[in-house]
Motif scaffolding. Structure first.
Motif, PDB file in Angstrom:
ATOM      1  N   SER A  94       0.669  -1.090   0.467  1.00 44.67           N
ATOM      2  CA  SER A  94      -0.072  -0.267  -0.019  1.00 44.67           C
ATOM      3  C   SER A  94       0.423   1.590  -0.081  1.00 44.67           C
ATOM      4  O   SER A  94       2.057   1.175  -0.009  1.00 44.67           O
ATOM      5  CB  SER A  94      -0.238  -0.027   0.981  1.00 44.67           C
ATOM      6  OG  SER A  94      -0.148   0.504   2.337  1.00 44.67           O
TER       7      SER A  94
ATOM      8  N   GLN B  19      -2.728   6.957  -0.249  1.00 44.81           N
ATOM      9  CA  GLN B  19      -3.690   5.494  -0.890  1.00 44.81           C
ATOM     10  C   GLN B  19      -4.960   4.955   0.754  1.00 44.81           C
ATOM     11  O   GLN B  19      -5.585   4.968   0.678  1.00 44.81           O
ATOM     12  CB  GLN B  19      -3.199   4.905  -1.383  1.00 44.81           C
ATOM     13  CG  GLN B  19      -2.520   5.330  -3.218  1.00 44.81           C
ATOM     14  CD  GLN B  19      -2.263   4.920  -3.825  1.00 44.81           C
ATOM     15  OE1 GLN B  19      -1.008   4.337  -4.161  1.00 44.81           O
ATOM     16  NE2 GLN B  19      -3.086   4.593  -5.179  1.00 44.81           N
ATOM     17  N   VAL B  20      -3.685   4.831   1.769  1.00 43.88           N
ATOM     18  CA  VAL B  20      -4.544   4.126   2.771  1.00 43.88           C
ATOM     19  C   VAL B  20      -5.169   4.701   3.698  1.00 43.88           C
ATOM     20  O   VAL B  20      -5.878   4.788   4.735  1.00 43.88           O
ATOM     21  CB  VAL B  20      -3.851   3.251   2.701  1.00 43.88           C
ATOM     22  CG1 VAL B  20      -3.810   2.144   2.053  1.00 43.88           C
ATOM     23  CG2 VAL B  20      -2.919   3.241   3.437  1.00 43.88           C
TER      24      VAL B  20
ATOM     25  N   ALA C  51      -9.466   8.306   2.997  1.00 46.36           N
ATOM     26  CA  ALA C  51      -9.227   6.973   2.189  1.00 46.36           C
ATOM     27  C   ALA C  51      -9.517   5.704   2.780  1.00 46.36           C
ATOM     28  O   ALA C  51     -11.470   5.989   2.401  1.00 46.36           O
ATOM     29  CB  ALA C  51      -7.391   6.518   2.724  1.00 46.36           C
ATOM     30  N   ILE C  52      -9.108   4.805   3.259  1.00 45.98           N
ATOM     31  CA  ILE C  52      -9.371   3.875   3.790  1.00 45.98           C
ATOM     32  C   ILE C  52      -8.916   3.277   5.438  1.00 45.98           C
ATOM     33  O   ILE C  52      -8.886   2.504   5.877  1.00 45.98           O
ATOM     34  CB  ILE C  52      -9.148   2.237   3.149  1.00 45.98           C
ATOM     35  CG1 ILE C  52      -7.072   2.357   3.807  1.00 45.98           C
ATOM     36  CG2 ILE C  52      -9.815   2.672   2.202  1.00 45.98           C
ATOM     37  CD1 ILE C  52      -7.407   0.338   3.148  1.00 45.98           C
TER      38      ILE C  52
ATOM     39  N   GLN D 165      -6.816   4.211   7.924  1.00 48.80           N
ATOM     40  CA  GLN D 165      -5.980   3.101   8.392  1.00 48.80           C
ATOM     41  C   GLN D 165      -4.964   3.790   8.829  1.00 48.80           C
ATOM     42  O   GLN D 165      -3.707   3.249   9.683  1.00 48.80           O
ATOM     43  CB  GLN D 165      -4.588   2.371   7.350  1.00 48.80           C
ATOM     44  CG  GLN D 165      -4.865   0.900   7.133  1.00 48.80           C
ATOM     45  CD  GLN D 165      -4.042  -0.117   6.306  1.00 48.80           C
ATOM     46  OE1 GLN D 165      -2.938   0.404   6.175  1.00 48.80           O
ATOM     47  NE2 GLN D 165      -4.394  -0.756   5.716  1.00 48.80           N
TER      48      GLN D 165
ATOM     49  N   ASN E 249      -8.469   0.774  -2.252  1.00 48.72           N
ATOM     50  CA  ASN E 249      -8.140   2.723  -1.729  1.00 48.72           C
ATOM     51  C   ASN E 249      -8.292   4.060  -2.631  1.00 48.72           C
ATOM     52  O   ASN E 249      -8.478   3.494  -3.275  1.00 48.72           O
ATOM     53  CB  ASN E 249      -6.652   2.259  -1.256  1.00 48.72           C
ATOM     54  CG  ASN E 249      -5.753   1.617  -1.821  1.00 48.72           C
ATOM     55  OD1 ASN E 249      -5.903   2.208  -3.184  1.00 48.72           O
ATOM     56  ND2 ASN E 249      -4.588   0.650  -1.726  1.00 48.72           N
TER      57      ASN E 249
ATOM     58  N   TYR F   7     -11.679   7.018  -6.317  1.00 44.59           N
ATOM     59  CA  TYR F   7     -12.527   5.501  -5.524  1.00 44.59           C
ATOM     60  C   TYR F   7     -13.321   4.390  -6.739  1.00 44.59           C
ATOM     61  O   TYR F   7     -13.947   3.743  -6.437  1.00 44.59           O
ATOM     62  CB  TYR F   7     -13.202   5.299  -4.624  1.00 44.59           C
ATOM     63  CG  TYR F   7     -12.266   5.949  -3.272  1.00 44.59           C
ATOM     64  CD1 TYR F   7     -11.535   5.328  -2.268  1.00 44.59           C
ATOM     65  CD2 TYR F   7     -12.433   7.817  -2.785  1.00 44.59           C
ATOM     66  CE1 TYR F   7     -10.942   5.842  -1.533  1.00 44.59           C
ATOM     67  CE2 TYR F   7     -11.669   8.431  -2.154  1.00 44.59           C
ATOM     68  CZ  TYR F   7     -11.048   7.418  -1.805  1.00 44.59           C
ATOM     69  OH  TYR F   7     -10.184   7.711  -0.474  1.00 44.59           O
TER      70      TYR F   7
ATOM     71  N   TYR G 152     -16.258   2.081   1.570  1.00 49.83           N
ATOM     72  CA  TYR G 152     -15.945   3.383   1.565  1.00 49.83           C
ATOM     73  C   TYR G 152     -17.474   3.897   2.476  1.00 49.83           C
ATOM     74  O   TYR G 152     -16.289   4.867   3.544  1.00 49.83           O
ATOM     75  CB  TYR G 152     -15.963   4.305   0.888  1.00 49.83           C
ATOM     76  CG  TYR G 152     -14.813   3.541  -0.103  1.00 49.83           C
ATOM     77  CD1 TYR G 152     -13.460   2.985   0.068  1.00 49.83           C
ATOM     78  CD2 TYR G 152     -14.581   3.310  -1.962  1.00 49.83           C
ATOM     79  CE1 TYR G 152     -12.461   2.538  -0.551  1.00 49.83           C
ATOM     80  CE2 TYR G 152     -14.265   2.918  -2.432  1.00 49.83           C
ATOM     81  CZ  TYR G 152     -13.098   2.219  -1.953  1.00 49.83           C
ATOM     82  OH  TYR G 152     -11.400   1.694  -2.586  1.00 49.83           O
TER      83      TYR G 152
END
Ligand code: NOJ
Length: 485
Positions: A41, A45-46, A83-84, A86, A444, A451, A462
């Motif tokens: 990753s 992006q995350v 993002a995701i 993280q 991601n 997306y 998401y």
């Protein structure tokens, strides 16, 4: 028209495509016990949390929020602000659990430079350092080795405003950043990567996005902006030197996007003739300086025609070649389909339309081209230690939908299986291959496509951040189980 053209160029630049069958049954091939099996990753992006805990603004924060890059490209404004999710420990602990169940022993992720140096240089943000220290520890507690990319496209915006990678001072900024990283994480981490895909960053950002308003011709812009690649290679060599002098006992590499060049139309003489130059401009432009200490001749001549001042010094070239990476990171998605095109920069383009019947939106599905690429690196570049730091696919998302709680991404599963086969076959044939990572563990934020493109082993909702493992996750899990037997 222009917008659609640019969008498809950018998407292809990021993803690239494949076709062709690899009929050989290599499923019995085994990697050595210490092989690195991972998922990959990148911070922007995350992570999300784009302003949390004192983080500074990055180039992509700026592009996404202020320039509205995705608005222009996909007609809707999307950002990596969330993002995701993280950056959130609760979230990443769940993701670590998913990785552990998957069976990987490595997680390749990147550090956000502006998270630990909000102004690019100067004061260190201890909260940013604390975040990555804890993440590294949590991964190791789960038996997963961190593989850290220092730079994955997200330069602090304050430095971009000082000229970014086109300013030679960027080498000094990066040296300072790399030193902070090694001082703080160097003892715990065994694998560092200095840069991710210098060529794509140049092509996508410096050449295509940044100067959209520029009046200069594409040939001139291309030939001027390519200096950023030279500076990244120099900065990488400086970081490698610093890392080696610190004797930390791990390894440091650099990751390139590498794509075998095939003529778009093998019956078209102009396309066939364009292949060697395109190969120099896309692949050898980064491989040759690092492993041979020189830029490829024809690419250099083509660039100098429009920018005579691009003349890297002998001292620079010697420095790059005498501070070689301990390993080469390879990001492979698909071969490049090359066309002679008077309207493309320097008369060639590597993004012909995908004529393959398997509609990957990255290009033709050709695992044998990964094999060929690895064998070429072995033969032409003295068989360096090699790690596939990214390999993955998307198929216009038609297979990334949840049906009865399941995602049957059979094409992606097939893609991963065949590319692992090709990689292990190359290893059997002498390639010094030490690892393989799937891009990506989770759907991601996909740069200019936001997306709208999904490439994960796990589906991400998401809105809720819920992860659902796809069929490809279970396929990879099964491959890893067999590898351990
Ligand atoms: C390569 C880049 O390193 C990564 O950031 C990107 O998401 C993938 N390609 C897929 O396009």
């Amino acid at each position: 028209m222009r917008k659609t053209f640019i969008f498809s160029m950018l998407i292809a630049a990021l993803l690239l495509n494949f076709s062709c069958n690899n009929n050989a049954d290599n499923s019995k091939l085994k990697a050595p016990k210490d092989f690195l099996w991972g998922v990959a990753s990148a911070a922007y992006q995350v992570e999300g949390a784009y302003q949390a805990d004192g983080k500074g603004e990055s180039k992509w924060d700026f592009f996404a929020n202020k320039m509205g890059v995705t608005q222009f490209m996909i007609g809707v404004k999307q950002t990596g602000n969330i993002a995701i999710n993280q950056y959130d420990r609760k979230q990443y602990l769940q993701d670590i659990k998913l990785m552990k169940e998957l069976g990987v022993n490595t997680y390749r992720f990147s550090i956000s430079w502006p998270r630990i140096l909000p102004q690019g240089t100067g004061e260190v943000n201890e909260k940013g350092i604390a975040h990555y220290k804890l993440l590294i520890q949590d991964l190791k507690d789960a038996g997963i080795e961190p593989m850290i990319t220092l730079y994955h496209y997200d330069m602090p915006q304050v430095l971009v405003e000082k000229g970014g990678w086109n300013n030679r001072e960027s080498v000094e900024w990066y040296k300072n950043y790399a030193t902070v990283v090694f001082n703080n994480f160097g003892k715990e981490v065994r694998h560092f990567i200095t840069f991710n895909e210098p060529y794509i960053e140049f092509f996508l950002v410096d050449f295509m996005l940044n100067p959209m308003q520029s009046k200069e011709s594409a040939n001139v812009r291309y030939s001027k902006e390519i200096l950023s690649v030279h500076h990244e290679l120099l900065a990488s060599a400086e970081a490698i030197k610093i890392y080696h002098n610190m004797n930390l006992g791990g390894m440091i590499g650099i990751t390139f996007n590498l794509s075998p060049c095939l003529p778009m139309d093998s019956a078209n003489t102009a396309d066939v003739k364009a292949v060697p130059l395109q190969d120099e401009l896309l692949n050898r432009i980064v491989l040759d300086p690092v492993f041979k200490g020189k830029y490829p001749e024809n690419a250099l001549a083509a660039i100098q025609k429009y920018n005579p001042s691009f003349k890297p010094s002998v001292a620079d070239m010697q420095f790059i070649a005498s501070n070689k990476p301990d390993f080469l990171g390879v990001n492979f998605y698909a071969p490049a389909q090359v066309k002679a095109d008077v309207n493309a920069p320097l008369g060639v383009t590597w993004m012909g339309n995908n004529t393959d019947s398997v509609k990957m939106n990255t290009g033709p599905f050709m695992p044998d081209q990964l094999y060929n690429l690895l064998m070429r690196i072995k033969t032409e570049y003295n068989n360096p230690v090699t790690i596939i730091t990214e390999n993955g696919a998307c198929f216009n998302n038609h297979e990334d939908t949840i049906v009865n709680g399941k995602i049957n991404d059979t094409l992606r599963s097939d893609y991963i299986t065949r590319h692992i086969d090709a990689a292990l076959k190359a290893q059997k044939d002498g390639v010094n291959l030490k690892g393989y990572c799937v891009w990506s563990g989770w759907d991601n934020f996909e740069w200019v496509a936001g997306y709208t493109i999904r490439m994960g082993l796990c589906y991400v909702d998401y809105k809720t951040q819920k992860r659902t493992p796809k069929q490809s996750y279970y396929t990879y899990q099964e491959i890893l189980k067999q590898q351990k037997q």
